[in-house]
Scaffold this active site. Structure first.
Site, short mmCIF file in Angstrom:
data_model
loop_
_atom_site.label_atom_id
_atom_site.label_comp_id
_atom_site.label_asym_id
_atom_site.label_seq_id
_atom_site.Cartn_x
_atom_site.Cartn_y
_atom_site.Cartn_z
CG ASP A 1 -1.64 1.33 1.16
OD1 ASP A 1 -1.81 2.14 0.59
OD2 ASP A 1 -3.06 0.87 1.96
CE1 TYR B 1 -7.44 11.56 -8.54
CE2 TYR B 1 -8.75 13.13 -10.28
CZ TYR B 1 -8.07 11.69 -9.94
OH TYR B 1 -7.54 11.46 -11.29
CE LYS C 1 -4.83 12.30 -10.14
NZ LYS C 1 -2.98 11.30 -9.90
CB THR D 1 -8.90 2.91 -16.41
OG1 THR D 1 -9.50 3.83 -15.73
CG2 THR D 1 -7.79 3.56 -16.79
N1 LIG Z 1 -8.77 6.82 -16.12
C1 LIG Z 1 -9.36 8.61 -15.85
O1 LIG Z 1 -9.74 8.72 -16.43
C2 LIG Z 1 -8.09 9.06 -15.40
C3 LIG Z 1 -7.89 10.30 -16.09
C4 LIG Z 1 -7.01 11.97 -15.53
C5 LIG Z 1 -6.29 11.08 -14.91
N2 LIG Z 1 -6.29 9.20 -13.92
C6 LIG Z 1 -4.81 9.45 -12.66
O2 LIG Z 1 -3.98 7.56 -13.72
C7 LIG Z 1 -3.75 7.10 -12.87
C8 LIG Z 1 -4.08 5.58 -13.18
O3 LIG Z 1 -5.35 5.90 -12.82
P1 LIG Z 1 -6.75 4.35 -13.63
O4 LIG Z 1 -7.05 5.13 -13.79
O5 LIG Z 1 -5.33 3.29 -14.23
O6 LIG Z 1 -7.29 3.71 -12.46
P2 LIG Z 1 -7.26 1.80 -12.23
O7 LIG Z 1 -7.09 1.61 -12.81
O8 LIG Z 1 -7.94 2.07 -10.79
O9 LIG Z 1 -5.81 1.18 -11.07
C9 LIG Z 1 -5.17 1.90 -10.50
C10 LIG Z 1 -4.01 1.14 -9.62
O10 LIG Z 1 -2.96 2.03 -8.48
C11 LIG Z 1 -3.53 0.49 -7.73
N3 LIG Z 1 -3.77 1.40 -6.52
C12 LIG Z 1 -4.94 2.24 -6.11
N4 LIG Z 1 -4.66 2.56 -4.73
C13 LIG Z 1 -3.64 1.76 -4.36
C14 LIG Z 1 -2.75 2.75 -3.04
N5 LIG Z 1 -3.03 2.81 -2.17
N6 LIG Z 1 -1.29 1.39 -2.92
C15 LIG Z 1 -0.95 0.19 -3.85
N7 LIG Z 1 -1.21 0.56 -5.71
C16 LIG Z 1 -2.70 1.75 -5.48
C17 LIG Z 1 -3.93 0.08 -8.03
O11 LIG Z 1 -4.35 -1.83 -7.72
P3 LIG Z 1 -4.87 -2.16 -6.25
O12 LIG Z 1 -5.99 -1.69 -5.94
O13 LIG Z 1 -4.48 -3.43 -6.49
O14 LIG Z 1 -4.07 -1.61 -5.02
C18 LIG Z 1 -3.76 -0.21 -9.96
O15 LIG Z 1 -2.98 -1.02 -9.71
C19 LIG Z 1 -3.82 7.87 -11.44
O16 LIG Z 1 -3.23 8.58 -11.25
C20 LIG Z 1 -5.67 8.68 -11.85
O17 LIG Z 1 -5.21 9.82 -11.34
C21 LIG Z 1 -6.79 8.80 -14.69
#
Ligand SMILES: NC(=O)c1ccc[n+]([C@@H]2O[C@H](COP(=O)([O-])OP(=O)(O)OC[C@H]3O[C@@H](n4cnc5c(N)ncnc54)[C@H](OP(=O)(O)O)[C@@H]3O)[C@@H](O)[C@H]2O)c1
Length: 288
Positions: free
Chosen positions: A91, A184, A188, A219
């Site tokens: 974590d 959030y 950021k 995602t």
């Molecule tokens: N998807 C979007 O639309 C979007 C838009 C703008 C920015 N982003 C940014 O892109 C990044 C990735 O987002 P995503 O959409 O790919 O997320 P996601 O699909 O939910 O994946 C998140 C990943 O982070 C891990 N994680 C979450 N909390 C954690 C913790 N406390 N410790 C260790 N690992 C942790 C999760 O695994 P576990 O849960 O098993 O820990 C998973 O591997 C983030 O920074 C997000 O803010 C996403």
């Protein structure tokens, strides 16, 4: 004056049908041959796509996330594709464990070439119903782990002849406002500011620090945020100039670029990867 008619727009025309399936996107290049890269939050989504890309281009990639089962599935999938991969369940709120992972990786491989601070905590709450604890949760991974990761990686990379690159995954929420994501978004914005300061301190040490700024990306996290409501999803897409969400692979491509030698003179950059969203003045209701 007659009303201007909205031209019909197909959000999935032929020119968007490019092949984005991993890892084909990344083959034929070896920008990370013999390099060692850590990607946080790499069991799913953007982090997983980036890890696949790094591995497909020759890196040994180190994955981390909390859920060990999902992490193993991700690592097995990369290994099945011929990639070099290891993983550790942790974590990122446990910053000591994260620091140790970075130190151990560098000791084991004798180098650390790139760190991608990708994981984030997303807590959707209106301000009037948000506890201080929920507010702080947004910061513990997005800001605190990014700080510890950057600090630890910079110390290692700064001593290497080849230097290193840190890529932070931000969000358009860091600079644009919407309801229900104040914690959030504030986290950021803080991480963006920290990232730019780190770029200044890393500049003379051979350590480049940049951010990728995704808009809406398809995602599990973004799908959960709209809870399968197609109307909400369509409404979001209608505000994006390219009229669609990005794919994890499209964000990963920008992460890989900033981590690679192709970006050797780029530091302190916040690169939007958002279908034009941040560049937009307003959402048109009519088109000329
Ligand atoms: N998807 C979007 O639309 C979007 C838009 C703008 C920015 N982003 C940014 O892109 C990044 C990735 O987002 P995503 O959409 O790919 O997320 P996601 O699909 O939910 O994946 C998140 C990943 O982070 C891990 N994680 C979450 N909390 C954690 C913790 N406390 N410790 C260790 N690992 C942790 C999760 O695994 P576990 O849960 O098993 O820990 C998973 O591997 C983030 O920074 C997000 O803010 C996403």
């Amino acid at each position: 004056m007659p009303p201007v008619v909205l031209r019909s727009f197909d959000p999935t025309p032929a020119h968007f049908q490019i092949k984005l399936d991993r890892p084909d996107n990344f083959i034929m290049r070896n920008r990370f041959d013999k390099r060692v890269v850590i990607v946080t939050g790499s069991s799913l989504g953007i982090g997983f796509a980036a890890a696949q890309g790094f591995a497909a281009e020759g890196a040994h990639v180190v994955l981390c996330a909390r859920n060990e089962e999902q992490l193993k599935r991700a690592a097995d999938s990369i290994a099945d594709d011929g990639g070099k991969v290891s993983y550790q369940a942790l974590d990122l709120a446990d910053t000591d464990a994260f620091e140790k992972l970075i130190q151990d990786t560098a000791t084991e491989h004798g180098r650390l070439d790139a760190l991608v601070n990708n994981a984030a905590v997303t807590r959707h709450r209106m301000i009037d119903s948000m506890s201080l604890e929920a507010w702080r949760k947004n910061f513990c991974v997005t800001v605190d782990a990014t700080f510890i990761g950057t600090k630890t990686a910079m110390a290692i990379m700064g001593k290497q002849e080849q230097g290193g690159a840190i890529v932070n995954v931000s969000s358009s929420c860091g600079s644009r406002a919407t309801v229900g994501v104040s914690g959030y978004s504030a986290a950021k914005a803080a991480a963006d500011s920290f990232s730019n300061c780190a770029a200044m301190e890393g500049a003379t040490m051979g350590v480049r620090v940049n951010s990728v700024v995704p808009g809406s990306v398809a995602t599990a996290a973004s799908e959960a945020a709209v809870a399968g409501n197609q109307k909400v999803q369509d409404a979001i897409h209608s505000t994006i100039p390219m009229q669609r969400s990005g794919t994890p692979e499209e964000i990963a491509a920008a992460i890989l670029f900033l981590a690679s030698d192709e970006a050797s003179f780029i530091t302190g950059v916040e690169l939007p990867v958002d279908g034009g969203k941040l560049a937009q003045l307003y959402v048109p209701t009519t088109l000329i």
